[in-house]
Design an enzyme around this catalytic site. Structure first.
Site, mmCIF file in Angstrom:
data_model
loop_
_atom_site.group_PDB
_atom_site.id
_atom_site.type_symbol
_atom_site.label_atom_id
_atom_site.label_comp_id
_atom_site.label_asym_id
_atom_site.label_seq_id
_atom_site.Cartn_x
_atom_site.Cartn_y
_atom_site.Cartn_z
ATOM 1 N N ASP A 124 66.908 46.690 60.466
ATOM 2 C CA ASP A 124 65.602 47.031 59.926
ATOM 3 C C ASP A 124 65.788 48.014 58.772
ATOM 4 O O ASP A 124 66.360 49.087 58.953
ATOM 5 C CB ASP A 124 64.716 47.642 61.013
ATOM 6 C CG ASP A 124 63.239 47.547 60.658
ATOM 7 O OD1 ASP A 124 62.860 46.672 59.854
ATOM 8 O OD2 ASP A 124 62.454 48.352 61.183
ATOM 9 N N HIS A 131 55.267 54.050 52.690
ATOM 10 C CA HIS A 131 55.386 54.210 54.142
ATOM 11 C C HIS A 131 56.348 55.354 54.463
ATOM 12 O O HIS A 131 56.048 56.212 55.309
ATOM 13 C CB HIS A 131 55.882 52.898 54.756
ATOM 14 C CG HIS A 131 56.216 52.986 56.225
ATOM 15 N ND1 HIS A 131 55.246 53.068 57.199
ATOM 16 C CD2 HIS A 131 57.402 53.005 56.869
ATOM 17 C CE1 HIS A 131 55.827 53.132 58.391
ATOM 18 N NE2 HIS A 131 57.145 53.095 58.223
ATOM 19 N N ARG A 140 58.053 65.000 59.675
ATOM 20 C CA ARG A 140 58.823 66.132 59.138
ATOM 21 C C ARG A 140 58.040 66.753 57.996
ATOM 22 O O ARG A 140 58.416 66.602 56.823
ATOM 23 C CB ARG A 140 60.179 65.669 58.560
ATOM 24 C CG ARG A 140 61.207 65.144 59.540
ATOM 25 C CD ARG A 140 62.421 64.614 58.786
ATOM 26 N NE ARG A 140 62.051 63.605 57.790
ATOM 27 C CZ ARG A 140 61.812 62.345 58.063
ATOM 28 N NH1 ARG A 140 61.956 61.898 59.279
ATOM 29 N NH2 ARG A 140 61.438 61.509 57.108
ATOM 30 N N GLU A 196 53.844 47.212 62.475
ATOM 31 C CA GLU A 196 54.502 47.439 61.186
ATOM 32 C C GLU A 196 54.505 46.123 60.430
ATOM 33 O O GLU A 196 55.103 45.138 60.861
ATOM 34 C CB GLU A 196 55.926 47.992 61.362
ATOM 35 C CG GLU A 196 55.904 49.435 61.867
ATOM 36 C CD GLU A 196 57.213 50.208 61.656
ATOM 37 O OE1 GLU A 196 58.273 49.567 61.601
ATOM 38 O OE2 GLU A 196 57.146 51.445 61.553
ATOM 39 N N GLU A 198 55.856 43.857 58.006
ATOM 40 C CA GLU A 198 57.145 43.691 57.335
ATOM 41 C C GLU A 198 57.357 42.227 56.957
ATOM 42 O O GLU A 198 56.663 41.335 57.435
ATOM 43 C CB GLU A 198 58.292 44.133 58.257
ATOM 44 C CG GLU A 198 58.191 45.565 58.749
ATOM 45 C CD GLU A 198 59.503 46.105 59.317
ATOM 46 O OE1 GLU A 198 60.580 45.542 59.017
ATOM 47 O OE2 GLU A 198 59.439 47.104 60.061
ATOM 48 N N TYR A 241 63.905 60.133 68.485
ATOM 49 C CA TYR A 241 64.593 59.580 67.310
ATOM 50 C C TYR A 241 65.629 60.505 66.672
ATOM 51 O O TYR A 241 66.405 60.047 65.821
ATOM 52 C CB TYR A 241 63.581 59.094 66.265
ATOM 53 C CG TYR A 241 63.192 60.098 65.218
ATOM 54 C CD1 TYR A 241 62.333 61.139 65.531
ATOM 55 C CD2 TYR A 241 63.674 60.002 63.911
ATOM 56 C CE1 TYR A 241 61.969 62.066 64.581
ATOM 57 C CE2 TYR A 241 63.320 60.945 62.957
ATOM 58 C CZ TYR A 241 62.470 61.965 63.294
ATOM 59 O OH TYR A 241 62.110 62.881 62.351
#
Lengths: 427, 427
Positions: A124, A131, A140, A196, A198, A241
């Site tokens: 991916d 995005h 963050r 998402e 894509e 993550y």
């Protein structure tokens, strides 16, 4: 890519399959995308090409002698082109093969469409810069877009075992979730389930392990493109993550549309690729005149949300976002192939690249609810008055995509449809 | 796991294959690990079991009627156990099958050993807490061990296409590297090429997509364990890994040892699993009495480095590190299976989990050069006077592993061997 005139792309071409000649079909004779299908009771998948509302069984039509899509995808470019030419000639009005091919046609409505091939490895990418910016802002705040973004086509490995064919449903995932105020995580159902938007890029010709693919050979390794919905559990993802990337927040399900639209069919919809003013140019191994001249693909996409109530009411759903691959992507498909192999990594026929979420610059172009609702803070109101911050059980999401421009026949990608089921319970 | 006495583990058992009865063999009759082999000229892999310095061809011995390891791995536990019992009875001294089995034996030296199965998806975990601490210190000095480490068995998806059989070589990868002082990255050969001492856990029985595997059923889904060297390009990794994790710094090559040592063979080497004092207990879905009582595996491992000069001199190499799975790992194998599936993720037969680098607490127990040389700052001096900060072209790394304790027959894992070639050049 070739720049020679390709007669299979002639916008005047008509098929003896009447449904392929309408203005609204995704599958005119200029498209000819590849997929796998089977009839009720079949164990094995067969290879088909979509034309109008029909599917042509390639083996029954005498065009191939096997049912192995991954083998077909490995064919050298000349062989692929010869197959496309044969298909185009056999399906066009006045073809001598009409009677023979007609016996190899089935209505798409009468068959099951599967994943388009066996996927070995799925990667991916993260080419949607809008995005990346918005997700970065939420995950963050102090450091939204990291300094490597302009240099490295950022990507990570995904999981193949949970790729699903369009039309499938999946259970809302459970996972470790840690609310900001809590001192420790708990196991709970995902409360921030997202989509998402894509594209899926499928590899055809493999490269040998150890041998990088130069940028101007990269597209020879790409077979075709599908729609791709990389469902995401944002609360699970946020907690897990760091430092090694997304894992259980992503690998519970991803949905792939059935038809691989080939690079040959997309030739009329290529666009120049350029960096925003002020951004650094790509390093030389990711740069070429050809890539600048026509590295991008002008593919239009939309996201449709149909809630359970809408389905009960017989309503097809609201378009909640629209976007465009060429406008959203910071890197081209060729750059992804070249970067992925620069270290000698081997790509195999059937390997899948997700593009990453293809959001545009505006709210109406957001390819995820995370962006569209700013992390659930500002839910969207649907046409029937329902609201959504994230997905609820019973929601169905449909992605669509198409290419259209003056002087070319419109081609489409079909649809990529998936439905959210409640959390799995035993028994 | 079963606690009933298993006669195939009787330490007194001897085989009519004399080489299986020596004190030094990795493959006594108590081991019986599974792998794939072929003879020169064969196209297809065959399924074999190692015994002493021989391999038993399972089909030729009449024990199975196919050559598909992944199919064999899916067998239900009772069926697996029946096959193990048949193997043990056929290979032991005085067996009535001796003559028939003897015709199905080949010397390991005369066959090629491949990857032990077809790997669908490969996940790399990060269970080595000492490794996670030291890597964290070097990559994120301000924040070495992230707060999720004690709660989440951290893992990420790897790539299957570049898994290599033991004995393979690979080219030093090229990649984007950004020196700390530089304003931008450049494409260059990896200058910080490293090893990672890991174990490979192979999935046997699959779970259905959507259905989590409870902790007390987790080991039923594990088929066996190999050695695993997850070669790493530290300079490429450092620049690319944020925010989505390692990618090209890892996926150029990983080496797998040929023999899957089954959980049945490892039964005498189980250990209690406990958290360090002061650490939180795992969440309930990752905890059970069985997992506490014997969730860990007492597997001893070592890393041997043989430089090109050592090879020329006919010297087998220096042991540069020694470690132990039970001491290095913060999570058990069962916890990895349960965590990986808690969101409904599907595991398939042949899927591979890397354990993550299994470093102990001391310098002599470091499973990577990154730790052993503190990021190359303090190179190690080898017995012939050569020094290494990271790997050089021509270096060969050999991992070995074994289990030994009073009252049980020592069993081994064979070796996991790989060699670094110079950067690939065309032509």
């Amino acid at each position: 890519m070739t720049t020679a005139f390709d007669p299979t792309l002639d916008p005047q071409l008509q098929s003896w399959v009447a449904s392929a000649n309408t203005d609204t079909t995704d599958f005119p004779i200029q498209n000819l995308p590849f997929g796998r299908f089977r009839q009720p009771g079949d164990a094995a998948w067969r290879i088909g090409v979509a034309v109008g509302d029909q599917v042509l069984d390639l083996r029954a039509a005498g065009l191939i002698d096997h049912g192995d899509m991954n083998r077909l995808m490995q064919a050298a470019p000349a062989e692929r082109r010869a197959l496309r030419t044969a298909l185009s000639e056999g399906l066009r009005e006045g073809s001598a093969q009409q009677a023979a091919y007609a016996r190899a046609l089935l209505a798409q409505a009468d068959v099951a469409l599967g994943l388009p091939c066996e996927v070995g490895d799925y990667t991916d990418f993260y080419v949607g810069i809008h995005h990346a910016m918005e997700v970065g802002r939420q995950f963050r705040p102090e450091n939204p877009l990291l300094p490597n973004y302009a240099w490295v086509p950022i990507g990570y490995h995904g999981r193949s075992s949970t790729l699903q064919a369009s039309g499938s449903a999946f259970h809302r995932p459970m996972g470790q979730i840690k609310p900001a105020q809590a001192s420790q995580p708990e196991l709970a159902p995902c409360a921030r389930l997202d989509i998402e938007l894509e594209l899926g890029l499928f590899i055809g010709q493999p490269n040998a392990q150890g041998e990088p693919v130069p940028i101007d050979e990269a597209e020879q390794h790409l077979f075709g493109i599908t729609l791709f919905n990389d469902w995401s559990a944002r609360d699970i993802q946020a907690w897990e993550y760091q430092p090694l990337g997304p894992f259980l927040g992503k690998n519970f399900a991803s949905t792939v549309s059935p038809w691989m639209v080939t690079l040959e069919a997309l030739a009329p919809f290529r666009r120049p690729f350029a960096r925003p003013v002020g951004d650094p140019e790509p390093l030389p191994y990711l740069d070429s005149a050809d890539n600048r001249a026509h590295g991008a693909f002008d593919i239009q996409m939309e996201v449709v949300l149909q809630t359970a109530r809408m389905a009960q009411d017989g309503y097809a759903g609201d378009v909640i976002a629209e976007s465009n691959f060429a406008e959203a992507a910071y890197w081209t498909a060729a750059q992804l192939v070249t970067h992925h192999t620069v270290n000698g990594c081997a790509l195999r026929a059937g390997d899948l690249f997700g593009s990453g979420t293809l959001s545009g610059a505006t709210k109406a172009q957001c390819g995820s609810l995370l962006e569209l609702t700013t992390g659930g803070k500002y839910p969207i109101t649907l046409s029937n008055g329902e609201q959504r911050g994230f997905l609820e059980d019973g929601d169905t999401v449909i992605l669509r995509g198409w290419c259209a421009r003056e002087g070319a026949r419109r081609i489409g990608f079909g649809e990529c449809r998936g439905t959210v089921l409640p959390v799995f319970t035993k028994g």
